[in-house]
Design a protein around this motif. Sequence first.
Motif, PDB file in Angstrom:
ATOM      1  N   ALA A  76       0.889  -1.084   0.026  1.00 35.30           N
ATOM      2  CA  ALA A  76      -0.151  -0.019   0.012  1.00 35.30           C
ATOM      3  C   ALA A  76       0.953   1.299  -0.071  1.00 35.30           C
ATOM      4  CB  ALA A  76      -0.628   0.085   1.164  1.00 35.30           C
ATOM      5  N   PRO A  77       0.320   2.577  -0.414  1.00 35.43           N
ATOM      6  CA  PRO A  77       1.025   3.618  -0.291  1.00 35.43           C
ATOM      7  C   PRO A  77       1.471   4.099   1.004  1.00 35.43           C
ATOM      8  CG  PRO A  77      -1.140   4.039  -1.562  1.00 35.43           C
ATOM      9  CD  PRO A  77      -1.029   2.602  -0.855  1.00 35.43           C
ATOM     10  N   ILE A  78       2.817   4.518   1.165  1.00 34.94           N
ATOM     11  CA  ILE A  78       3.227   4.856   2.575  1.00 34.94           C
ATOM     12  C   ILE A  78       2.546   6.141   3.100  1.00 34.94           C
ATOM     13  CG2 ILE A  78       5.271   5.734   3.594  1.00 34.94           C
ATOM     14  CD1 ILE A  78       6.850   4.376   1.663  1.00 34.94           C
ATOM     15  N   PRO A 130       9.205  -7.102 -13.883  1.00 31.34           N
ATOM     16  CA  PRO A 130       8.526  -7.706 -13.067  1.00 31.34           C
ATOM     17  C   PRO A 130       7.117  -7.645 -13.165  1.00 31.34           C
ATOM     18  CG  PRO A 130       9.492  -6.053 -11.749  1.00 31.34           C
ATOM     19  CD  PRO A 130      10.046  -6.001 -13.198  1.00 31.34           C
ATOM     20  N   THR A 131       6.825  -6.579 -13.943  1.00 28.21           N
ATOM     21  CA  THR A 131       5.267  -6.148 -14.257  1.00 28.21           C
ATOM     22  C   THR A 131       5.032  -6.250 -15.775  1.00 28.21           C
ATOM     23  OG1 THR A 131       5.676  -3.889 -13.973  1.00 28.21           O
ATOM     24  CG2 THR A 131       5.002  -5.086 -11.927  1.00 28.21           C
ATOM     25  N   ARG A 132       3.721  -5.911 -16.030  1.00 27.72           N
ATOM     26  CA  ARG A 132       3.495  -5.959 -17.525  1.00 27.72           C
ATOM     27  C   ARG A 132       3.751  -4.630 -18.192  1.00 27.72           C
ATOM     28  NH1 ARG A 132       3.705 -10.295 -19.966  1.00 27.72           N
ATOM     29  NH2 ARG A 132       2.527  -9.361 -21.613  1.00 27.72           N
ATOM     30  N   ASP A 133       4.113  -3.518 -17.416  1.00 29.09           N
ATOM     31  CA  ASP A 133       4.503  -2.393 -17.682  1.00 29.09           C
ATOM     32  C   ASP A 133       5.954  -2.167 -17.455  1.00 29.09           C
ATOM     33  OD1 ASP A 133       4.654  -1.551 -15.241  1.00 29.09           O
ATOM     34  OD2 ASP A 133       2.817  -0.796 -15.255  1.00 29.09           O
ATOM     35  N   GLU A 134       6.816  -0.878 -17.757  1.00 31.03           N
ATOM     36  CA  GLU A 134       8.077  -0.556 -17.378  1.00 31.03           C
ATOM     37  C   GLU A 134       8.400   0.233 -16.381  1.00 31.03           C
ATOM     38  OE1 GLU A 134       7.429   0.260 -21.116  1.00 31.03           O
ATOM     39  OE2 GLU A 134       7.233  -1.865 -21.423  1.00 31.03           O
ATOM     40  N   ARG A 135       7.119   0.705 -15.464  1.00 28.67           N
ATOM     41  CA  ARG A 135       7.214   1.783 -14.546  1.00 28.67           C
ATOM     42  C   ARG A 135       8.440   1.531 -13.609  1.00 28.67           C
ATOM     43  NH1 ARG A 135       2.892  -1.733 -12.783  1.00 28.67           N
ATOM     44  NH2 ARG A 135       3.020  -2.488 -10.759  1.00 28.67           N
ATOM     45  N   ASP A 136       8.638   0.152 -13.052  1.00 29.28           N
ATOM     46  CA  ASP A 136       9.936   0.066 -12.234  1.00 29.28           C
ATOM     47  C   ASP A 136      11.372   0.723 -12.597  1.00 29.28           C
ATOM     48  OD1 ASP A 136       7.801  -0.684 -10.219  1.00 29.28           O
ATOM     49  OD2 ASP A 136       8.485  -2.962 -10.257  1.00 29.28           O
ATOM     50  N   TRP A 137      11.463  -0.118 -13.899  1.00 29.54           N
ATOM     51  CA  TRP A 137      12.718   0.276 -14.411  1.00 29.54           C
ATOM     52  C   TRP A 137      12.783   1.920 -14.811  1.00 29.54           C
ATOM     53  CZ3 TRP A 137      17.299  -1.097 -14.523  1.00 29.54           C
ATOM     54  CH2 TRP A 137      17.856  -2.591 -14.380  1.00 29.54           C
ATOM     55  N   VAL A 179      16.207   3.201  -5.059  1.00 24.40           N
ATOM     56  CA  VAL A 179      15.071   4.291  -5.183  1.00 24.40           C
ATOM     57  C   VAL A 179      13.448   4.006  -4.487  1.00 24.40           C
ATOM     58  CG1 VAL A 179      13.682   5.487  -7.212  1.00 24.40           C
ATOM     59  CG2 VAL A 179      16.119   4.795  -7.473  1.00 24.40           C
ATOM     60  N   PRO A 180      13.305   4.845  -3.831  1.00 28.22           N
ATOM     61  CA  PRO A 180      11.767   4.593  -3.129  1.00 28.22           C
ATOM     62  C   PRO A 180      10.777   4.832  -4.161  1.00 28.22           C
ATOM     63  CG  PRO A 180      12.758   6.507  -2.345  1.00 28.22           C
ATOM     64  CD  PRO A 180      13.977   6.098  -3.054  1.00 28.22           C
ATOM     65  N   THR A 181       9.766   4.106  -3.858  1.00 28.59           N
ATOM     66  CA  THR A 181       8.695   4.211  -4.744  1.00 28.59           C
ATOM     67  C   THR A 181       7.404   4.861  -4.327  1.00 28.59           C
ATOM     68  OG1 THR A 181       7.663   1.920  -4.130  1.00 28.59           O
ATOM     69  CG2 THR A 181       9.174   1.807  -6.062  1.00 28.59           C
ATOM     70  N   GLY A 182       7.560   5.084  -2.697  1.00 26.52           N
ATOM     71  CA  GLY A 182       6.308   5.486  -2.238  1.00 26.52           C
ATOM     72  C   GLY A 182       5.199   4.697  -1.801  1.00 26.52           C
TER      73      GLY A 182
END
Length: 302
Positions: free
Chosen positions: A149-151, A192-199, A260-263
């Motif tokens: 969940a969001p921090i 690790p997901t269907r999109d590229e958001r983490d990279w 890198v923190p993601t929130g």
Amino acid sequence: MAHRMKRLPPLPALHTFWVTAHCCNFTRAAEHLHITQGAVSRQIAGLERHLGYPLFLRQARGLSLTEQGRAWQHCAQQVFGLIGDAVEHIGRRQQTLQLKASTCVMRWLLPRLMQWQRERPDVPVELTTTVANTVDFLREPFDAAVIYAPIAAQPAEVRHLFDERLTPVCAPALLATLRTPADLQHQVLLHPTRDERDWTLWLKAADVRLSMLSQGHHFETLDLAMTVASQGSGVAIGDCALIGEDVKAGRLAMPFERRVPTGMGYYLVSAPGTQPLPELEALMNWLQSQAHSSDQGWGSGT
């Protein structure tokens, strides 16, 4: 030679004596036991006949215990104390705690639950995995859950485990080819997901632009991406806490210091508005301490 079992006094009568000895009054004992005063008197008289000696002195000013009565009061206190402990603890020890967690947290959670069962075999835990990151305690039969969940400020029943911090990860054999983040241009990126958001998030923080970001391989779960990365087939990205066990075991390596923190964060939650059982409280406290020690171990590098 066989031993004859002694004829024990009837347990209901012994319980009535125990309550009466505490009150030293037939009327108050009857009120506590929800029976009549006459029934209390008959049970005590029957117990005295069984034992062969009086337990109470019946005087005008009320009841008092005989010497034998005081000895039996002490014995009855021990007997019913043990029975009370058995009622409280035996059934509870046999109750299996139901825990829900998303598949992405399995790499961190499963080794720790195995350690918990070695240390606390008296508190078994049944784990249900799901792709969902939430839990509905009104409709789902779980005692607790690990959620993503969001921090943010959380209610009292929510325990913080660790914040998500992303970093690239690869097989140790690839470390020599990854001296700077720009070297990722020559690697296959594993998502690790269907999109590229983490990279995308990590590369932006590292101030690196790659022309082949969308040409990597996409996976449904972190576990699949990490398995392929451990085989040397590319560079994946994941939360440093979740992949910590693989790094310690030498299956994976983290080539760069940047995290890198993601929130987002991982939290341990129990049903709101209820006090957890002592066994559940112990499990939650233990998992939280495990998370905080591993989180400190990987630091908060950026």
